[in-house]
Design a protein around this motif. Sequence first.
Motif, mmCIF file in Angstrom:
data_model
loop_
_atom_site.group_PDB
_atom_site.id
_atom_site.type_symbol
_atom_site.label_atom_id
_atom_site.label_comp_id
_atom_site.label_asym_id
_atom_site.label_seq_id
_atom_site.Cartn_x
_atom_site.Cartn_y
_atom_site.Cartn_z
ATOM 1 N N ASP A 207 3.144 5.184 -10.122
ATOM 2 C CA ASP A 207 2.662 5.021 -8.756
ATOM 3 C C ASP A 207 3.811 5.178 -7.766
ATOM 4 O O ASP A 207 3.608 5.596 -6.629
ATOM 5 C CB ASP A 207 2.038 3.634 -8.571
ATOM 6 C CG ASP A 207 0.880 3.403 -9.510
ATOM 7 O OD1 ASP A 207 -0.157 4.050 -9.327
ATOM 8 O OD2 ASP A 207 1.022 2.579 -10.423
ATOM 9 N N GLU A 230 4.163 7.982 -5.099
ATOM 10 C CA GLU A 230 4.878 7.741 -3.851
ATOM 11 C C GLU A 230 6.374 7.822 -4.159
ATOM 12 O O GLU A 230 6.842 7.262 -5.159
ATOM 13 C CB GLU A 230 4.535 6.358 -3.287
ATOM 14 C CG GLU A 230 3.068 6.177 -2.936
ATOM 15 C CD GLU A 230 2.627 7.124 -1.826
ATOM 16 O OE1 GLU A 230 3.414 7.353 -0.876
ATOM 17 O OE2 GLU A 230 1.495 7.650 -1.914
ATOM 18 N N GLN A 254 3.581 -0.724 -0.588
ATOM 19 C CA GLN A 254 2.362 -1.431 -0.202
ATOM 20 C C GLN A 254 1.895 -1.074 1.206
ATOM 21 O O GLN A 254 0.726 -1.266 1.539
ATOM 22 C CB GLN A 254 2.581 -2.939 -0.326
ATOM 23 C CG GLN A 254 2.779 -3.395 -1.761
ATOM 24 C CD GLN A 254 2.982 -4.891 -1.895
ATOM 25 O OE1 GLN A 254 3.389 -5.569 -0.945
ATOM 26 N NE2 GLN A 254 2.706 -5.433 -3.074
ATOM 27 N N ARG A 255 2.797 -0.545 2.027
ATOM 28 C CA ARG A 255 2.444 -0.175 3.397
ATOM 29 C C ARG A 255 1.866 1.241 3.485
ATOM 30 O O ARG A 255 1.364 1.637 4.544
ATOM 31 C CB ARG A 255 3.686 -0.272 4.295
ATOM 32 C CG ARG A 255 4.244 -1.673 4.427
ATOM 33 C CD ARG A 255 5.563 -1.679 5.210
ATOM 34 N NE ARG A 255 6.205 -2.968 5.195
ATOM 35 C CZ ARG A 255 5.951 -3.938 6.053
ATOM 36 N NH1 ARG A 255 5.052 -3.744 7.012
ATOM 37 N NH2 ARG A 255 6.562 -5.090 5.973
ATOM 38 N N ARG A 256 1.933 1.991 2.412
ATOM 39 C CA ARG A 256 1.462 3.376 2.430
ATOM 40 C C ARG A 256 -0.020 3.456 2.100
ATOM 41 O O ARG A 256 -0.586 2.594 1.409
ATOM 42 C CB ARG A 256 2.265 4.222 1.434
ATOM 43 C CG ARG A 256 3.753 4.252 1.759
ATOM 44 C CD ARG A 256 4.489 5.214 0.849
ATOM 45 N NE ARG A 256 5.941 5.131 1.046
ATOM 46 C CZ ARG A 256 6.807 5.933 0.443
ATOM 47 N NH1 ARG A 256 6.376 6.893 -0.395
ATOM 48 N NH2 ARG A 256 8.100 5.804 0.657
ATOM 49 N N SER A 257 -0.647 4.519 2.586
ATOM 50 C CA SER A 257 -2.049 4.777 2.297
ATOM 51 C C SER A 257 -2.136 5.898 1.275
ATOM 52 O O SER A 257 -1.714 7.022 1.542
ATOM 53 C CB SER A 257 -2.789 5.187 3.574
ATOM 54 O OG SER A 257 -4.132 5.534 3.298
ATOM 55 N N ARG A 258 -2.645 5.594 0.103
ATOM 56 C CA ARG A 258 -2.700 6.577 -0.981
ATOM 57 C C ARG A 258 -4.101 7.200 -1.008
ATOM 58 O O ARG A 258 -5.089 6.558 -1.324
ATOM 59 C CB ARG A 258 -2.377 5.918 -2.314
ATOM 60 C CG ARG A 258 -1.059 5.134 -2.289
ATOM 61 C CD ARG A 258 -0.674 4.670 -3.658
ATOM 62 N NE ARG A 258 -0.210 5.784 -4.481
ATOM 63 C CZ ARG A 258 -0.175 5.755 -5.817
ATOM 64 N NH1 ARG A 258 -0.629 4.698 -6.474
ATOM 65 N NH2 ARG A 258 0.272 6.785 -6.499
ATOM 66 N N ARG A 259 -4.156 8.509 -0.723
ATOM 67 C CA ARG A 259 -5.462 9.179 -0.594
ATOM 68 C C ARG A 259 -5.728 10.200 -1.688
ATOM 69 O O ARG A 259 -6.827 10.709 -1.803
ATOM 70 C CB ARG A 259 -5.542 9.855 0.785
ATOM 71 C CG ARG A 259 -5.519 8.877 1.950
ATOM 72 C CD ARG A 259 -5.715 9.561 3.282
ATOM 73 N NE ARG A 259 -4.610 10.451 3.608
ATOM 74 C CZ ARG A 259 -3.489 10.066 4.213
ATOM 75 N NH1 ARG A 259 -3.332 8.780 4.542
ATOM 76 N NH2 ARG A 259 -2.524 10.912 4.475
#
Length: 263
Positions: A207, A230, A254-259
Amino acid sequence: MIHWLKKWLVGYHRETEKTGTDRERIHTLQKGPLPRHVAIIMDGNGRWAKSRGMPRVAGHRAGMKTVRHITRAADDLGIEALTLYSFSTENWKRPKEEVNYLMGLPGEFLRTDLDELVARNIRVRMLGEEDQLPSHTRDAIMKFKEATRDNTGMILSFALNYGSRAEMIRAMHGIIDDVISGKLEKEAVDEEYFGRALYTADLPEPDLMIRTSGEVRISNFMLWQLAYSELWFTDVLWPDFTREMFFEAIDDFQRRSRRYGAV
């Protein structure tokens, strides 16, 4: 064993006291989504030593201490798998003295850290071509595997004599052999099947990938597996990479948006 455990616990508490809020930090991070698998390119040992007028092997010795601290940090957080890029297929080109020292590190790590890894329920494994390694290196790896085989906690993998392109070619050769022999229909080969032919078949894909030393590239590391990872880069050299810096990487994750390609 009891004497050793008491000695280790004293050292561990001294380490955590340096941050002052270590337990609170861990508790906060555990409230958010944690990466199941963290992969790290441990870069900068040689430059660390050179900047101090020391031989390159001194940087690798210091880097091994960082391996210990980051393994503890990942395990304390509850990370399922930690993979460390330890020696690439290209690293054989380095000076003989340096290569010999690096090949001796698994044995040294075995002597200094095996008891703690067993106590922490960590399972150790290797990713890479073992046959090309010196016998004493293979022996140390085998002892790690045997001693931790039944452990059910975090999986600590060392990518040793590892190159992602070589890994994928090896996987393709196996698949081609199965198709030619009639064991497999070529139409059955998809991404999932190919993934099962890699060294990381039983691991979740990373991840988060961390690289130290200021280099911003992947360097033939897990090219297939990192497709949607990431990436987190830092200028800090590996021997100076701390437990708190590792937590910073997790916090940024944890602050990122995983799309995964979606909107």
